[in-house]
Motif scaffolding. Structure first.
Motif, PDB file in Angstrom:
ATOM      1  N   THR A   9     -14.081  -2.160 -12.885  1.00  0.00           N
ATOM      2  CA  THR A   9     -14.075  -0.969 -13.742  1.00  0.00           C
ATOM      3  C   THR A   9     -13.951   0.337 -12.970  1.00  0.00           C
ATOM      4  O   THR A   9     -14.068   1.400 -13.562  1.00  0.00           O
ATOM      5  CB  THR A   9     -15.360  -0.931 -14.592  1.00  0.00           C
ATOM      6  N   GLN A  10     -13.692   0.246 -11.680  1.00  0.00           N
ATOM      7  CA  GLN A  10     -13.593   1.448 -10.851  1.00  0.00           C
ATOM      8  C   GLN A  10     -12.409   2.304 -11.316  1.00  0.00           C
ATOM      9  O   GLN A  10     -11.267   1.851 -11.350  1.00  0.00           O
ATOM     10  CB  GLN A  10     -13.417   1.066  -9.393  1.00  0.00           C
ATOM     11  N   GLY A  11     -12.683   3.526 -11.697  1.00  0.00           N
ATOM     12  CA  GLY A  11     -11.648   4.456 -12.118  1.00  0.00           C
ATOM     13  C   GLY A  11     -11.100   4.193 -13.509  1.00  0.00           C
ATOM     14  O   GLY A  11     -10.021   4.654 -13.843  1.00  0.00           O
ATOM     15  N   VAL A  12     -11.825   3.429 -14.345  1.00  0.00           N
ATOM     16  CA  VAL A  12     -11.358   3.105 -15.700  1.00  0.00           C
ATOM     17  C   VAL A  12     -12.281   3.763 -16.709  1.00  0.00           C
ATOM     18  O   VAL A  12     -13.497   3.658 -16.615  1.00  0.00           O
ATOM     19  CB  VAL A  12     -11.349   1.569 -15.914  1.00  0.00           C
ATOM     20  N   THR A  22      -6.276  -2.690 -17.910  1.00  0.00           N
ATOM     21  CA  THR A  22      -6.524  -2.144 -16.578  1.00  0.00           C
ATOM     22  C   THR A  22      -7.619  -2.944 -15.877  1.00  0.00           C
ATOM     23  O   THR A  22      -7.488  -3.281 -14.696  1.00  0.00           O
ATOM     24  CB  THR A  22      -6.922  -0.662 -16.662  1.00  0.00           C
ATOM     25  N   ILE A  23      -8.682  -3.250 -16.586  1.00  0.00           N
ATOM     26  CA  ILE A  23      -9.768  -4.051 -15.999  1.00  0.00           C
ATOM     27  C   ILE A  23      -9.262  -5.449 -15.661  1.00  0.00           C
ATOM     28  O   ILE A  23      -9.564  -5.995 -14.597  1.00  0.00           O
ATOM     29  CB  ILE A  23     -10.975  -4.102 -16.952  1.00  0.00           C
ATOM     30  N   ARG A  29      -6.258  -8.667  -9.208  1.00  0.00           N
ATOM     31  CA  ARG A  29      -6.024  -8.254  -7.821  1.00  0.00           C
ATOM     32  C   ARG A  29      -7.096  -8.801  -6.876  1.00  0.00           C
ATOM     33  O   ARG A  29      -6.872  -8.897  -5.678  1.00  0.00           O
ATOM     34  CB  ARG A  29      -5.986  -6.732  -7.728  1.00  0.00           C
ATOM     35  N   LEU A  30      -8.253  -9.155  -7.411  1.00  0.00           N
ATOM     36  CA  LEU A  30      -9.340  -9.684  -6.580  1.00  0.00           C
ATOM     37  C   LEU A  30      -9.197 -11.181  -6.297  1.00  0.00           C
ATOM     38  O   LEU A  30      -9.879 -11.711  -5.425  1.00  0.00           O
ATOM     39  CB  LEU A  30     -10.689  -9.434  -7.268  1.00  0.00           C
ATOM     40  N   VAL A  31      -8.315 -11.868  -7.021  1.00  0.00           N
ATOM     41  CA  VAL A  31      -8.143 -13.314  -6.863  1.00  0.00           C
ATOM     42  C   VAL A  31      -7.313 -13.594  -5.608  1.00  0.00           C
ATOM     43  O   VAL A  31      -6.265 -12.984  -5.408  1.00  0.00           O
ATOM     44  CB  VAL A  31      -7.452 -13.913  -8.110  1.00  0.00           C
ATOM     45  N   PRO A  32      -7.748 -14.538  -4.756  1.00  0.00           N
ATOM     46  CA  PRO A  32      -6.972 -14.890  -3.556  1.00  0.00           C
ATOM     47  C   PRO A  32      -5.804 -15.829  -3.916  1.00  0.00           C
ATOM     48  O   PRO A  32      -5.873 -17.047  -3.741  1.00  0.00           O
ATOM     49  CB  PRO A  32      -8.000 -15.579  -2.652  1.00  0.00           C
ATOM     50  N   TRP A  33      -4.716 -15.258  -4.418  1.00  0.00           N
ATOM     51  CA  TRP A  33      -3.601 -16.061  -4.938  1.00  0.00           C
ATOM     52  C   TRP A  33      -2.950 -16.932  -3.878  1.00  0.00           C
ATOM     53  O   TRP A  33      -2.541 -18.059  -4.160  1.00  0.00           O
ATOM     54  CB  TRP A  33      -2.563 -15.146  -5.592  1.00  0.00           C
TER      55      TRP A  33
END
Length: 101
Positions: A9-12, A22-23, A29-33
């Motif tokens: 939620t940073q910046g949302v 956005t969340i 983006r945090l998932v190690p794809w």
């Protein structure tokens, strides 16, 4: 958990109509794809080897793709018994002829 929520939620602005997306994008983006894809390829390759060894290549590759390492159990499951051939039918006699009056 609070740390993860803070990163997502940073910046949302929660009142913004597009906040959910956005969340969600921040969480993705945090998932190690790269690691996830690499492990999935390893699971499929091992499943392909097991399936080839046991004679059930396609079924094991599909199961490994969908279920990961749990799909490795597929080649060791009993096979569905083959349908027995249909019994030969006795030739039927034609119906007796009727006399027309």
């Amino acid at each position: 958990m609070e740390e993860l929520i803070a990163k997502a939620t940073q910046g949302v602005d929660p009142g913004d109509p597009g906040a959910f997306f956005t969340i969600f994008a921040n969480l993705m983006r945090l998932v190690p794809w790269g690691q996830l894809i690499l492990w999935q390829v390893v699971f499929i390759v091992v499943g392909a080897l097991l399936g080839w060894w046991r004679g059930r290549f396609t079924a094991t590759v599909v199961a490994s793709l969908v279920l990961g390492p749990i799909g490795w159990a597929v080649p060791f499951l009993p096979r569905k018994p083959a349908e027995p051939p249909p019994l030969p039918r006795k030739p039927t006699e034609p119906p007796p002829l009727r006399r027309q009056p």
